[in-house]
Design a protein around this motif. Structure first.
Motif: not given
Ligand SMILES: [Zn+2]
Length: 699
Positions: A58-71, A152-156, A158-166
């Motif tokens: 999760p990123q500070p602006d609320g976005s999420v980064q995730v590694d993925a295998v893509v074509t 960074t807000p950690y939302v999963d 729809g549930a708010y689970l708290g803030h943390q560092f990315s």
């Protein structure tokens, strides 16, 4: 322009450079970091069947980064869902909402750790304003050092689970006090505690032997390694052949004839390629004279389609007509007697009898291309050999594979606490088998002269399964290194042309029966091409049945470690929830939860002792809290059905890059020096888990 980085690999397989322009070849896949705007978009991405890794940030602006295998075409589809390739620099924190009322803050956890790269700080806090709050942390440390970092807000779901560092932030010295501040005025302070601060591992005595893995190993080598250990230590081990053979490293042979989509036919052998399918060939002949009907003849292993011609002599058969004619004529005729079409084929030459004697199937099936109705006119095509497109050397067995377990212990009579360590449910995770093989060899080689090791073998009963998914592992080694699933194709014909072969298979760690997709849990897919395909039914796959067979056959097993890569996690149940309301599988009791955490800290201490890799606090915990929902995973079934403390390692923690001052993911198949280091540290962790088991008393 989008540039994809290629999947890191020790030896890039040939398929990674396959020309994407050939319609029978799969698109190349790449390991990339995707950015999605928020957690909801992340769930849409997961639900779409994207092949996500476990590295999610999760990123500070609320976005999420995730590694993925893509074509490339998957990337385009995910971009329509809001995903983009992650920027090199993280986004800035969201701006504060200055009109909001002052909020209440709670510091849930503030810890420091010291890795080989220095001091780091991790803080978790929550705000009464929920995810809308903009929080930051300032800290003071030894020697008057100070620092500041956004949370960074950690939302999963729809549930708010708290803030943390990315990710944990670097500190110049040991942080001592933190102050969390909200943009709307809330503040909270806390003392910073040490992490993981578990029980210190036994110091290895003089002469303690380790470092037994020298390369990545395909399944045959892994099995030979544990067989050799059994031969060398017959009194301390036994070899268990698990009861369910896999489907085998094999596929039906195929050819794609013509020009997709409208004027193409896919021909698939009934027999596996290695059992005769690869010997078949198809041609589309132009009779060269007007007014001929469509005819199919079979001559030994050669299927000849004589195309219909119109009044001018031009070919006039559609793809659908050609497919139907092949199915009517050749499906039971190849290698035997042709039925209909052409009497001469029953006198075919070419030694067909020996072929039909060695195969179960007797022919081929033909379909139009994917969902296309096949109205295009087929052009003549030269003789095309069918292929299973498998590239492993001939000495890699194509037969159904037997999965092996090495049982280790001085008293293997069911009276000692059992520990199950199983690896490579996911084929591409090449480091995972090395972890369990290294741990097994350390336990056996040190038993004679190391007191601590001898105690472990006196008090525990250890089951090591180096590779749960050997067929997929072979495919990952020799054909497509990003292969995650097993090799069994449950797709219908329209999803089974050769270019789709890298998407087939069942995600073994979504095929179990607790908290499963069919039970309504989130984080597995019903799409046979998805990276998290759950399979046609719970336990449909021999790979998952083998793991559960061990838990049933040896009820003394009380602990299990499911070894995966990568990302650096240490997790336990619950591992799944229902999306609507985010209803998780039942939480362990507070007492059990405390035991999970205490044991985790002990084991993480042992991991860190190897080369200073500290598993992050925010990546230590229940799967649903620290990662995402994974319906039908094995640790949940072990815990809820068998009462086994079911843990998961994600080996391969991020590496700190001091030059860029950023954490970097290691990938599935890092250069061997890194894979080796991961195997060493997590083998230490696994042996520490055996130590936890040795001290275990039934409550
Ligand atoms: Zn995995």
């Amino acid at each position: 322009m989008i540039v994809l980085t290629t999947l890191a690999a020790a030896d890039p397989p040939a398929t990674s450079v396959a020309a994407p322009s050939d319609p029978k070849d799969p698109e190349p896949a790449s390991l990339v970091t995707l950015s999605v705007p928020d957690r909801t978009a992340m769930e849409r991405l997961a639900a779409s069947g994207a092949d996500l890794t476990e590295r999610m940030r999760p990123q500070p602006d609320g976005s999420v980064q995730v590694d993925a295998v893509v074509t490339p075409s998957q990337l385009a589809a995910y971009q329509a869902l809001g995903a983009s390739l992650a920027p090199e620099t993280p986004p800035p924190p969201a701006t504060a909402q200055s009109t909001a009322a002052k909020d209440q803050l709670v510091v849930e956890r503030a810890v420091w750790f010291r890795s080989r790269d220095g001091y780091f700080l991790s803080v978790e806090a929550s705000s009464s304003a929920g995810e809308a709050a903009t929080l930051s942390v300032t800290w003071t440390g030894q020697g008057g050092s100070t620092g500041r970092a956004p949370m960074t807000p950690y939302v999963d779901a729809g549930a708010y689970l708290g803030h943390q560092f990315s990710a944990p932030v670097p500190a110049t010295s040991r942080p001592q006090w933190v102050t969390v501040t909200s943009a709307t005025g809330g503040t909270a302070e806390a003392r910073v505690r040490a992490w993981p601060d578990g029980e210190r591992p036994d110091r290895a005595g003089p002469g303690y032997q380790k470092d037994f893995v020298t390369q990545y190993m395909p399944p045959a080598q892994l099995n030979e390694r544990i067989r050799a250990l059994h031969r060398r230590f017959p009194k301390l081990t036994e070899l268990i052949t698990l009861p369910y053979p896999t489907n085998g490293y094999r596929r039906h042979a195929q050819a794609l004839i013509g020009t997709p989509p409208a004027a193409a036919v896919v021909v698939t052998s009934d027999a596996y390629g290695s059992e005769g399918g690869n010997d078949l060939a198809v041609e589309l002949a132009d009779p060269g004279v007007p007014g001929r009907p469509l005819r199919v003849t079979v001559n030994g292993k050669i299927i000849t389609v004589s195309l219909a011609t119109d009044g001018s002599g031009a070919p006039a058969s559609t793809a659908a007509q050609v497919a139907a004619a092949i199915n009517a004529t050749a499906s039971n005729a190849v290698g035997g007697n042709a039925v209909g079409g052409n009497a001469s084929s029953s006198n075919a030459v070419g030694g067909n009898a020996s072929w039909s004697n060695t195969t179960k199937g007797s022919g081929v099936k033909a379909t139009t291309y994917r969902a296309d109705p096949g109205a295009g006119i087929m052009a003549p095509a030269p003789l095309t050999q069918l292929s299973d497109f498998l590239h492993a050397p001939a000495d890699v067995s194509r037969a159904p594979a037997r999965v092996l377990a090495l049982r280790i212990g001085a008293h293997r009579d069911g009276t000692r606490t059992g520990v199950l360590a199983y690896a490579q449910e996911h084929a591409r995770e090449w480091v995972a088998p090395l972890v369990v093989v290294e741990a097994a060899e350390r336990l056996l080689r040190n038993q004679a002269h190391d007191k601590a090791t001898r105690r472990l073998l006196e008090r525990t009963d250890i089951f090591i399964v180096p590779t749960v998914n050997p067929d997929g592992a072979n495919y990952s080694f020799y054909d497509f290194n990003a292969q995650r699933k097993n090799m069994t194709n449950h797709c219908p014909p329209q999803q089974s042309d050769p270019a789709q072969r890298n998407t087939w298979g069942v995600d073994v760690n979504r095929n179990y029966a607790t908290g499963s997709l069919s039970d309504g849990y989130f984080g597995a897919s019903a799409n046979c091409q998805s990276g998290t395909y759950a399979g046609p039914a719970e336990h449909s796959e021999p790979e998952s049945r083998n793991v559960m067979w061990l838990a049933q056959a040896y009820p003394n097993i009380k602990f299990a470690m499911n070894v995966h890569s990568y990302g650096g996690y240490f997790m336990w149940p619950p591992g799944a929830y229902k999306l609507d309301g985010r209803v998780t599988l039942p939480r362990p009791t507070a007492q059990q939860e405390a035991y999970f955490l205490r044991s985790a800290r002990t084991i993480e201490e042992a991991i860190a002792a190897e080369r200073g890799t500290v598993t992050w606090p925010q990546q230590t915990g229940p799967v649903t809290d620290v990662l995402y929902s994974a319906a039908g995973n094995s640790a949940d079934e072990l815990w809820y059905e068998h009462g086994v403390y079911g843990w998961d390692f994600e080996v391969g923690a991020d590496l700190w890059n001091p030059a860029t001052r950023a954490w970097e993911g290691v990938g599935f198949q890092p250069p061997f020096a890194e894979g080796h280091a991961e195997a060493m540290e997590f083998a230490s962790g696994l042996i520490s888990l055996v130590g936890v088991a040795a001290d275990f008393r039934e409550p």
